[in-house]
Design a protein around this motif. Sequence first.
Motif, PDB file in Angstrom:
ATOM      1  N   ALA A   1     -21.795 -60.231  -7.689  1.00 12.72           N
ATOM      2  CA  ALA A   1     -22.305 -59.177  -6.795  1.00 12.72           C
ATOM      3  C   ALA A   1     -22.325 -59.705  -5.358  1.00 12.72           C
TER       4      ALA A   1
ATOM      5  N   ASP B   1     -20.451 -58.419 -15.484  1.00 15.94           N
ATOM      6  CA  ASP B   1     -20.594 -57.463 -14.376  1.00 15.94           C
ATOM      7  C   ASP B   1     -20.619 -56.034 -14.917  1.00 15.94           C
TER       8      ASP B   1
ATOM      9  N   PHE C   1     -23.383 -49.643  -7.820  1.00 14.73           N
ATOM     10  CA  PHE C   1     -23.472 -50.794  -6.912  1.00 14.73           C
ATOM     11  C   PHE C   1     -22.188 -50.921  -6.069  1.00 14.73           C
TER      12      PHE C   1
ATOM     13  N   TYR D   1     -23.300 -50.683 -12.455  1.00 14.39           N
ATOM     14  CA  TYR D   1     -22.272 -51.411 -11.695  1.00 14.39           C
ATOM     15  C   TYR D   1     -21.436 -50.467 -10.817  1.00 14.39           C
TER      16      TYR D   1
END
Length: 296
Positions: A93, A124, A133, A130
């Motif tokens: 990240a 991940d 994000f 995810y």
Amino acid sequence: MYRAKSSGRNQLRFYAPEYEREAKEQLELEIALQRALRGDALHVVYQPKVDATGVLRGVEALVRWDNDGQGSIAPDRFIAIAEESGLIAEMDAWVMGEACRQLAEWRAEGLEIPNMSVNVCAADFKHPDYPGFVTDTLKSHGLLATDLTLEMTERVLFDESVDDIRKTLDAIQALGIALSIDDFGTGYSSLSYLHRFAVKELKIDKSFVQGIGRDQMAESLAQTLIHIGEILKLTVTAEGVETQAQRDFLGTYGCHLYQGFLFSRPLAPSDLACWMRQQSCPSPGDADAKRPEVAL
Ligand code: C2E
Ligand code: CA
Ligand code: CA
């Protein structure tokens, strides 16, 4: 116990004093890596991907760790530690944020870098948000989904949480982010996933590329992998290209993109700007070479 486990199931290993030393070293590295991640000891370098005419088509972000006590530690080693200790998702990240920030900064300086590739792993994709994000990260740097490529190995699709991973991959695909299969040809050869997940790029592993000129089997495999990409209309990228002979061999069979020391080592951000300036004055022979169509 860990030694027995890492050698496969139903194994027996007897205690040896060096195991204790190794375990201690491993734990120390884990703690140091955790500190590095929360401090500023990690950084990212960028390796150009060029097309057949030498034009930059993107860069790959590769993480580096300068450990105070031990100098720089090979990524393969500390990434394995990050995976075993559960730090990998946090590290990836951070790399994603840094790579997107850097791409936006280069563009603001007028450097034309068409695409950023970031390496991802199963951990991940297990995070339910995810895709959210990634969307937020792109947005916060004013980037589009088409600016990003996620490189994953075939191993990701054979993870035990494959159902969660598939959901994430579907969401990533719906966002319009390109997926690339890294180390293609070294994993499981169940190729149906290429179609199922709308993969855009295949990266031929450097073990095949470096066998060119030395190992007929590696040459045949490289040629076959390019052919698979061609049939499926995917962009084929060769990694680890070190010699002109390797480059020429791959070019003969229609490889689209090239990455390797022949063109450039992974570079610090300011060095990439210098590298691009050198590339903008190609030799006369390069200028009128035909530019192939590539998807990325
Ligand atoms: P990869 O994704 O297959 O990356 C290619 C590796 O080949 C890189 O090693 C690169 O430095 C190296 N390489 C590039 N050109 C040449 C060449 O011409 N000759 C040779 N001998 N090597 C070349 P690196 O940077 O040590 O990374 C190793 C692996 O670590 C990567 O393999 C990738 O799987 C993983 N990795 C790197 N950064 C990240 C990251 O941010 N997240 C995750 N999850 N994995 C990462
Ligand atoms: Ca990669
Ligand atoms: Ca590789």
